[in-house]
Design a protein around this motif. Sequence first.
Motif, PDB file in Angstrom:
ATOM      1  N   GLN A  67       0.857  -1.190   0.000  1.00 43.17           N
ATOM      2  CA  GLN A  67       0.000   0.000   0.000  1.00 43.17           C
ATOM      3  C   GLN A  67       0.892   1.239   0.000  1.00 43.17           C
ATOM      4  O   GLN A  67       1.967   1.226   0.614  1.00 43.17           O
ATOM      5  CB  GLN A  67      -0.887   0.028   1.251  1.00 43.17           C
ATOM      6  N   ALA A  68       0.441   2.273  -0.667  1.00 42.07           N
ATOM      7  CA  ALA A  68       1.242   3.502  -0.693  1.00 42.07           C
ATOM      8  C   ALA A  68       0.455   4.612  -1.372  1.00 42.07           C
ATOM      9  O   ALA A  68      -0.512   4.342  -2.094  1.00 42.07           O
ATOM     10  CB  ALA A  68       2.535   3.275  -1.470  1.00 42.07           C
ATOM     11  N   GLU A 130      -7.667  -0.653   0.985  1.00 40.59           N
ATOM     12  CA  GLU A 130      -8.259   0.536   0.336  1.00 40.59           C
ATOM     13  C   GLU A 130      -9.610   0.880   0.978  1.00 40.59           C
ATOM     14  O   GLU A 130     -10.039   2.031   0.959  1.00 40.59           O
ATOM     15  CB  GLU A 130      -8.443   0.291  -1.162  1.00 40.59           C
ATOM     16  N   GLU A 131     -10.248  -0.140   1.548  1.00 38.06           N
ATOM     17  CA  GLU A 131     -11.573   0.052   2.150  1.00 38.06           C
ATOM     18  C   GLU A 131     -11.528   0.876   3.431  1.00 38.06           C
ATOM     19  O   GLU A 131     -12.580   1.320   3.912  1.00 38.06           O
ATOM     20  CB  GLU A 131     -12.208  -1.309   2.427  1.00 38.06           C
ATOM     21  N   VAL A 132     -10.352   1.024   4.023  1.00 42.26           N
ATOM     22  CA  VAL A 132     -10.214   1.909   5.186  1.00 42.26           C
ATOM     23  C   VAL A 132      -9.247   3.054   4.880  1.00 42.26           C
ATOM     24  O   VAL A 132      -8.804   3.755   5.776  1.00 42.26           O
ATOM     25  CB  VAL A 132      -9.763   1.137   6.448  1.00 42.26           C
ATOM     26  N   LEU A 133      -8.885   3.192   3.597  1.00 40.45           N
ATOM     27  CA  LEU A 133      -7.982   4.283   3.191  1.00 40.45           C
ATOM     28  C   LEU A 133      -8.730   5.199   2.221  1.00 40.45           C
ATOM     29  O   LEU A 133      -9.343   6.173   2.641  1.00 40.45           O
ATOM     30  CB  LEU A 133      -6.704   3.701   2.571  1.00 40.45           C
ATOM     31  N   LEU A 179       2.847 -10.432   5.075  1.00 36.47           N
ATOM     32  CA  LEU A 179       3.734  -9.287   5.316  1.00 36.47           C
ATOM     33  C   LEU A 179       3.137  -8.090   4.594  1.00 36.47           C
ATOM     34  O   LEU A 179       2.796  -8.192   3.406  1.00 36.47           O
ATOM     35  CB  LEU A 179       5.143  -9.551   4.766  1.00 36.47           C
ATOM     36  N   LYS A 180       3.042  -6.961   5.286  1.00 38.28           N
ATOM     37  CA  LYS A 180       2.379  -5.797   4.696  1.00 38.28           C
ATOM     38  C   LYS A 180       3.359  -4.615   4.668  1.00 38.28           C
ATOM     39  O   LYS A 180       3.978  -4.308   5.687  1.00 38.28           O
ATOM     40  CB  LYS A 180       1.135  -5.458   5.529  1.00 38.28           C
ATOM     41  N   PHE A 181       3.489  -4.031   3.510  1.00 35.03           N
ATOM     42  CA  PHE A 181       4.455  -2.945   3.332  1.00 35.03           C
ATOM     43  C   PHE A 181       3.735  -1.657   3.013  1.00 35.03           C
ATOM     44  O   PHE A 181       2.991  -1.581   2.027  1.00 35.03           O
ATOM     45  CB  PHE A 181       5.433  -3.286   2.201  1.00 35.03           C
ATOM     46  N   TRP A 182       3.977  -0.658   3.836  1.00 44.46           N
ATOM     47  CA  TRP A 182       3.534   0.686   3.501  1.00 44.46           C
ATOM     48  C   TRP A 182       4.777   1.443   3.022  1.00 44.46           C
ATOM     49  O   TRP A 182       5.731   1.625   3.778  1.00 44.46           O
ATOM     50  CB  TRP A 182       2.926   1.392   4.718  1.00 44.46           C
ATOM     51  N   LEU A 183       4.766   1.810   1.743  1.00 41.69           N
ATOM     52  CA  LEU A 183       5.907   2.515   1.169  1.00 41.69           C
ATOM     53  C   LEU A 183       5.688   4.004   1.444  1.00 41.69           C
ATOM     54  O   LEU A 183       4.823   4.650   0.843  1.00 41.69           O
ATOM     55  CB  LEU A 183       6.019   2.204  -0.325  1.00 41.69           C
ATOM     56  N   ASN A 184       6.483   4.510   2.358  1.00 40.02           N
ATOM     57  CA  ASN A 184       6.254   5.830   2.945  1.00 40.02           C
ATOM     58  C   ASN A 184       7.042   6.904   2.195  1.00 40.02           C
ATOM     59  O   ASN A 184       8.195   7.181   2.512  1.00 40.02           O
ATOM     60  CB  ASN A 184       6.651   5.762   4.425  1.00 40.02           C
ATOM     61  N   ALA A 224      -5.668   8.245   7.912  1.00 40.42           N
ATOM     62  CA  ALA A 224      -6.263   6.923   7.662  1.00 40.42           C
ATOM     63  C   ALA A 224      -5.183   5.833   7.728  1.00 40.42           C
ATOM     64  O   ALA A 224      -5.413   4.756   8.295  1.00 40.42           O
ATOM     65  CB  ALA A 224      -6.959   6.911   6.300  1.00 40.42           C
ATOM     66  N   TYR A 225      -4.000   6.123   7.171  1.00 39.45           N
ATOM     67  CA  TYR A 225      -2.899   5.145   7.239  1.00 39.45           C
ATOM     68  C   TYR A 225      -2.482   4.906   8.688  1.00 39.45           C
ATOM     69  O   TYR A 225      -2.300   3.762   9.116  1.00 39.45           O
ATOM     70  CB  TYR A 225      -1.684   5.638   6.429  1.00 39.45           C
TER      71      TYR A 225
END
Length: 291
Positions: A67-68, A130-133, A179-184, A224-225
Amino acid sequence: MFEAAPNPYLVPFDGSFDLGDAATAPPDDAPGKKGCKKRLEDQIDELRDLQRMLYAHDHHSVLLVFQAMDAAGKDGTIRAVMSGVNPAGCQVSSFKVPSSEELDHDFLWRSARRLPERGRIGIFNRSYYEEVLVVRVHPEYLGGQRLPDRVPLDQLWRERHESIRDHEKHLARNGTVILKFWLNVSHAEQRERFIARLDEPEKNWKFSSGDVRERGFWADYMDAYEDALRATSRPWAPWYAIPADSKPYMRMCVAEIVVETLRGLGLRYPEATAKERQKFAEMRALLEGED
Ligand code: ATP
Ligand code: MG
């Protein structure tokens, strides 16, 4: 059940994550561009072997969620990290605006259909998050979802976080390593990358005025993130907040986490039983006896 190993970018499990403290740039002592690329190559080599063993072992599946914000580099990271892996053992699914068929189901349905089989790696380029972003930033999208009850929005997001936690725990118990990646990426770097898309002809195709519109909601997305990562980072389904302003560093970090996790699973090639070995000896004799 799989549990995440310590990592500087691991989002804590107790809800204390502070997005303001999450780095967007590499630390001072990070390897340079060349060093990152070299380390990425080493990780890719190892990932190739681990994936073969994951397939042979056939007890776990691996789900990588990306996600990003736009232009953070999801596509390039997925491409780079998975470049060495046998395509037969790996599937990438992208989740865009839901279709009417998808809207006719609960919000986990469309991605549940794309979950990886045992022995495989599944990659979600965007996901049920995406449903909570995006939906949280634009609650008017809920109108198209025809939900039966009108609950206060705060409660709705809380309930969705709970559904996601339950879903991921269920998957983890059944052998999916998540494993979940948030590309910040930083606000300033996103601007630079959008400008490059306008200025460089070979990047024009990536430009979307919709992305610039969404940039206007930056603060809402960050809220949201932050909430989503706090509510859903757990030992069996950890989030990693990866600095994304340097692509080589980001790709190296993601590859290292994937490789370390697979290494920690204790994968092994299945061993033949005594009975099977006996059968092998018979087959061998048969083949050798051919004229
Ligand atoms: P790229 O631009 O690299 O091709 P992308 O993932 O940004 O990839 P787009 O088609 O540009 O793909 O955008 C997809 C859009 O769909 C995003 O803005 C995303 O927020 C939106 N989206 C994804 N899931 C949902 C959802 N459940 N409800 C509403 N919008 C969604
Ligand atoms: Mg896009």
